[in-house]
Scaffold this motif. Structure first.
Motif, PDB file in Angstrom:
ATOM      1  N   ASP A  13      18.978  67.301 -39.326  1.00 37.41           N
ATOM      2  CA  ASP A  13      20.404  68.177 -39.102  1.00 37.41           C
ATOM      3  C   ASP A  13      20.740  69.276 -39.623  1.00 37.41           C
ATOM      4  N   ASN A  14      21.505  70.127 -39.004  1.00 33.99           N
ATOM      5  CA  ASN A  14      21.841  71.434 -39.498  1.00 33.99           C
ATOM      6  C   ASN A  14      23.141  71.407 -38.937  1.00 33.99           C
ATOM      7  N   GLN A  15      23.872  72.581 -39.620  1.00 34.39           N
ATOM      8  CA  GLN A  15      24.804  72.806 -39.191  1.00 34.39           C
ATOM      9  C   GLN A  15      24.754  74.538 -38.594  1.00 34.39           C
ATOM     10  N   VAL A  16      26.199  74.516 -37.465  1.00 36.40           N
ATOM     11  CA  VAL A  16      25.352  75.242 -36.667  1.00 36.40           C
ATOM     12  C   VAL A  16      27.174  75.527 -35.866  1.00 36.40           C
ATOM     13  N   ASP A  17      27.466  77.072 -36.821  1.00 31.78           N
ATOM     14  CA  ASP A  17      29.073  77.697 -36.593  1.00 31.78           C
ATOM     15  C   ASP A  17      28.943  78.942 -36.023  1.00 31.78           C
ATOM     16  N   ILE A  18      30.227  79.258 -35.185  1.00 32.03           N
ATOM     17  CA  ILE A  18      30.106  80.238 -34.157  1.00 32.03           C
ATOM     18  C   ILE A  18      31.004  80.932 -35.221  1.00 32.03           C
ATOM     19  N   LYS A  19      30.605  82.612 -35.112  1.00 34.47           N
ATOM     20  CA  LYS A  19      31.913  82.727 -35.619  1.00 34.47           C
ATOM     21  C   LYS A  19      32.319  84.011 -33.844  1.00 34.47           C
ATOM     22  N   PRO A  20      33.674  83.332 -34.024  1.00 39.29           N
ATOM     23  CA  PRO A  20      33.807  83.772 -32.178  1.00 39.29           C
ATOM     24  C   PRO A  20      34.260  85.166 -32.448  1.00 39.29           C
ATOM     25  N   GLU A  21      32.971  86.395 -32.485  1.00 42.73           N
ATOM     26  CA  GLU A  21      34.393  88.317 -32.321  1.00 42.73           C
ATOM     27  C   GLU A  21      34.809  88.350 -30.294  1.00 42.73           C
ATOM     28  N   TYR A  22      34.368  87.375 -30.012  1.00 40.93           N
ATOM     29  CA  TYR A  22      34.965  87.761 -28.653  1.00 40.93           C
ATOM     30  C   TYR A  22      36.323  87.611 -28.287  1.00 40.93           C
ATOM     31  N   LEU A  23      37.101  87.005 -29.336  1.00 38.08           N
ATOM     32  CA  LEU A  23      38.202  87.117 -29.307  1.00 38.08           C
ATOM     33  C   LEU A  23      39.104  87.761 -29.843  1.00 38.08           C
ATOM     34  N   ILE A  24      38.261  88.979 -30.498  1.00 37.72           N
ATOM     35  CA  ILE A  24      38.346  90.449 -31.066  1.00 37.72           C
ATOM     36  C   ILE A  24      40.021  90.839 -30.106  1.00 37.72           C
ATOM     37  N   HIS A  25      39.214  91.225 -29.418  1.00 35.60           N
ATOM     38  CA  HIS A  25      39.884  91.977 -27.867  1.00 35.60           C
ATOM     39  C   HIS A  25      39.410  91.993 -26.583  1.00 35.60           C
ATOM     40  N   PRO A  26      40.115  90.940 -25.250  1.00 34.41           N
ATOM     41  CA  PRO A  26      40.155  90.783 -24.575  1.00 34.41           C
ATOM     42  C   PRO A  26      39.228  91.744 -23.187  1.00 34.41           C
ATOM     43  N   TYR A  27      38.981  93.768 -23.831  1.00 33.17           N
ATOM     44  CA  TYR A  27      38.173  93.614 -22.556  1.00 33.17           C
ATOM     45  C   TYR A  27      36.545  94.746 -24.245  1.00 33.17           C
ATOM     46  N   ILE A  28      37.762  95.332 -25.353  1.00 38.26           N
ATOM     47  CA  ILE A  28      36.916  96.344 -26.252  1.00 38.26           C
ATOM     48  C   ILE A  28      36.391  95.163 -26.992  1.00 38.26           C
ATOM     49  N   SER A  29      35.436  93.799 -26.727  1.00 44.75           N
ATOM     50  CA  SER A  29      35.355  92.373 -27.676  1.00 44.75           C
ATOM     51  C   SER A  29      34.128  92.657 -28.338  1.00 44.75           C
ATOM     52  N   GLY A  30      34.168  91.546 -29.371  1.00 42.35           N
ATOM     53  CA  GLY A  30      33.193  91.858 -30.247  1.00 42.35           C
ATOM     54  C   GLY A  30      32.233  92.308 -30.978  1.00 42.35           C
ATOM     55  N   ASN A  31      30.692  92.795 -30.509  1.00 40.62           N
ATOM     56  CA  ASN A  31      30.587  94.101 -30.648  1.00 40.62           C
ATOM     57  C   ASN A  31      30.477  95.732 -30.784  1.00 40.62           C
ATOM     58  N   LYS A  32      31.200  95.223 -29.267  1.00 39.94           N
ATOM     59  CA  LYS A  32      31.773  96.746 -28.565  1.00 39.94           C
ATOM     60  C   LYS A  32      33.235  97.033 -30.049  1.00 39.94           C
TER      61      LYS A  32
END
Length: 296
Positions: A13-32
């Motif tokens: 039983d682990n809790q796994v969450d996703i931090k949705p950095e890909y939603l910051i910008h459609p092209y300058i996305s996430g870690n970019k």
């Protein structure tokens, strides 16, 4: 935050969450976005008009720099690995998008590309293009790491493990430097080889990290039908798209390690979704040519 829903076949039983950095910008996305933030500020302070960077034909970094240039008023130049692409009748979707943003390309051979950091090669580029602000391949430098430190916030302090995909090492370095003492940073390299240990150590100030090199699926931009099936099943179950170069391999690794009991029971795991979704279309072009299943 997005909670990982599909727990079939998971024995603990682990809790796994996703931090949705890909939603910051459609092209300058996430870690970019994170990597470019302080580089763009620095370029403005230095009154630079042109951004020059490096990448392969399917580079999300190339697309992000081109998009950032268009949005923030810079001219952009992309030094692209693979001189055979210069005479190609049709650019792939990544390069076509960068071109529509106004990026100028210089295609070079793979042999020449290996010297992209040499002073001699950079001097040649200055003679050809004039003054420019240099952004390294993948965007990793001190300013990029500074931006990636901002991925983790006060809300993330309850997590025991922070997971991310690894390319050039800038994103994981920022996470390492901003993590709390009780948190472990687990990186999933998309490339073969152990050279990343040294690269990350140039920027990382803490020792709270580990690379798991078992999930590169053959190396950079390599993919298998097993990984395609996982990416498609993950999207159906969680309504979260994964790219085949980075985040798909990371999430496969997390899922597999949970099944194998790597994480202690009741661990709280945060997966950083760094974006890269532009890579899906380019990969599907290759998969279609090979008569392999597509990423949906």
């Amino acid at each position: 935050m997005i909670q990982f829903k599909d727990k079939r076949n998971l024995h603990v039983d682990n809790q796994v969450d996703i931090k949705p950095e890909y939603l910051i910008h459609p092209y300058i996305s996430g870690n970019k976005y994170r990597k470019l933030k302080y580089n763009l500020i620095e370029a403005k302070l230095l009154e630079k008009q042109v951004l020059l960077t490096f990448g392969g034909a399917y580079s999300n970094h190339i697309a992000a720099v081109a998009s950032a240039g268009k949005e923030y008023g810079f001219e952009t130049i992309g030094i692209i690995r693979g001189e055979e692409l210069e005479n190609s009748d049709k650019l792939n979707s990544t390069l076509m998008y960068a071109k529509t943003c106004g990026m100028q390309f210089k295609f070079v051979s793979r042999e020449v590309y290996r010297h992209k950091t040499s002073k001699g090669f950079l001097k040649q580029l200055e003679k050809e293009f004039g003054d420019f602000y240099l952004i390294p391949e993948g965007g990793t430098n001190d300013l990029a790491v500074r931006g990636c430190k901002e991925i983790l916030t006060e809300r993330d302090k309850t997590y025991d493990f922070i997971c991310c995909s690894v390319g050039t090492g800038g994103t994981i370095s920022g996470l390492i430097n901003s993590a709390l003492p009780h948190q472990k940073i687990l990186g999933f390299p998309a490339l073969k080889g152990d050279f990343l240990q040294e690269e990350i150590s140039k920027f990382a100030t803490n020792k709270n990290w580990e690379l798991n090199t078992n999930y590169h699926f053959g190396g950079y931009a390599k993919i298998t039908t097993e990984l395609i099936a996982f990416i498609n099943a993950f999207k159906r179950s969680n309504n979260v798209p994964l790219d085949p170069i980075y985040t798909g391999k990371m999430m496969f690794g997390i899922y597999d390690l949970i099944k194998k009991g790597y994480f202690p029971k009741n661990s709280k795991i945060l997966a950083i979704h760094t974006g890269g979704l532009l890579g899906i279309e380019g990969m599907n072009q290759r998969l279609k040519q090979q008569n392999k299943p597509l990423i949906v």
